[in-house]
Design an enzyme around this catalytic site. Sequence first.
Site, PDB file in Angstrom:
ATOM      1  CB  ALA A 147      -1.888  18.995  -7.396  1.00 25.71           C
ATOM      2  N   GLY A 161      -3.529  10.200 -22.313  1.00 20.32           N
ATOM      3  CA  GLY A 161      -4.860  10.782 -22.336  1.00 20.32           C
ATOM      4  C   GLY A 161      -5.841   9.860 -21.639  1.00 20.32           C
ATOM      5  CG  ASN A 176       0.712   1.763 -14.031  1.00 20.40           C
ATOM      6  OD1 ASN A 176       0.274   2.510 -14.905  1.00 20.40           O
ATOM      7  ND2 ASN A 176      -0.027   0.799 -13.487  1.00 20.40           N
ATOM      8  CG  HIS A 177       1.698   3.257  -7.440  1.00 21.53           C
ATOM      9  ND1 HIS A 177       3.022   3.151  -7.816  1.00 21.53           N
ATOM     10  CD2 HIS A 177       1.672   4.182  -6.449  1.00 21.53           C
ATOM     11  CE1 HIS A 177       3.755   3.968  -7.076  1.00 21.53           C
ATOM     12  NE2 HIS A 177       2.962   4.610  -6.239  1.00 21.53           N
ATOM     13  CB  ILE A 178      -3.119   6.378  -9.752  1.00 23.27           C
ATOM     14  CG1 ILE A 178      -4.151   5.410 -10.331  1.00 23.27           C
ATOM     15  CG2 ILE A 178      -2.151   6.869 -10.805  1.00 23.27           C
ATOM     16  CD1 ILE A 178      -5.059   6.049 -11.370  1.00 23.27           C
ATOM     17  CE1 TYR A 181      -4.542  10.563 -11.550  1.00 19.09           C
ATOM     18  CE2 TYR A 181      -4.781  12.172 -13.318  1.00 19.09           C
ATOM     19  CZ  TYR A 181      -4.415  10.915 -12.882  1.00 19.09           C
ATOM     20  OH  TYR A 181      -3.911  10.001 -13.780  1.00 19.09           O
ATOM     21  CG  ASP A 211      -1.871   1.156   1.270  1.00 17.35           C
ATOM     22  OD1 ASP A 211      -1.721   2.087   0.445  1.00 17.35           O
ATOM     23  OD2 ASP A 211      -2.773   1.153   2.127  1.00 17.35           O
ATOM     24  CG  MET A 212       2.791   2.271  -3.531  1.00 13.46           C
ATOM     25  SD  MET A 212       4.434   1.930  -2.849  1.00 13.46           S
ATOM     26  CE  MET A 212       4.892   0.470  -3.792  1.00 13.46           C
ATOM     27  CB  SER A 216      -2.240  12.146 -16.573  1.00 11.51           C
ATOM     28  OG  SER A 216      -3.393  12.781 -17.070  1.00 11.51           O
TER      29      SER A 216
END
Length: 287
Positions: A185, A216, A119-121, A183, A92-93, A170
Amino acid sequence: MMKPFGKVLCAAGSLAVLLAFFWRDTFQPEQLSGARVLLTGASAGIGEQMAYHYATFGAEIVLTARREAVLQEVMKKCLTLGAKKVFYIPADMSSPSEPDRVVQFAVQNLGGLDYLVLNHIGVSPFQMWGGDVEHTRWLMQVNFFSYVALATAALPTLEKNHGSVVVVSSLTGKIPTPFTTSYSATKFALDGFFSSLRHELTMQKRNVSITLCILGLIDTDAALEKTRGKVFIAASPAAEAALAIIRGGAARLRELFYPWWLQPVHGLWVLLPNPRVLQSFYNYSGP
């Protein structure tokens, strides 16, 4: 007579076509055979698709995400697709201690790293700013600070192997868009940090490349659900986006725009920022 905005758009499109004509794709799948990859956010969406592509190319992979059961399923499929080795580690980042633990696990199991793919968000609502400062702090930890920590922990082994950091970002980290305050920011922060770090690595003659991937709207379930009825932009396939990211990292590109037309759009915004044109792609029917 063509308006100035139309002239700039036409020029940007012509430049993109010209660059595409002269650019030669030198990607060879064989170059990823045996490559040691740490891939975050690997349980779904673009990350899951990247895992399958890397497996097909014969890479050695460490997968990480929060959901262990899903990681196990992705690992199994990677093995059937041809991955030489696959390991997974749930993490869990949002916890500051996790990045070091994950990198140590990857290095111990793979013997080093050639690619760190970030790649995680964190989950963030697609809506007008509601004043939730605590959520923004949490999102910065997941989407930005953990990226910095992972890259910092991995740099020594990447430098030994002339490796690469691949950062999935992104267009909202290049162009400020509505409904994405927190997001956006985090993505602007990624652009600033990793673009600056790239300069420093070059100045220090440390042979580690950094590829910033500017995406995109992608047709993942989460993205489509959040943006439904709010965005007038076609979504691009996650599997194609994943492959484009991998190819960009292998080519050690500084930046990769996917789909390709985002690059002239970004160039147009830099030359002639027009909020009204940008806002026309979004549907706001609230108070």
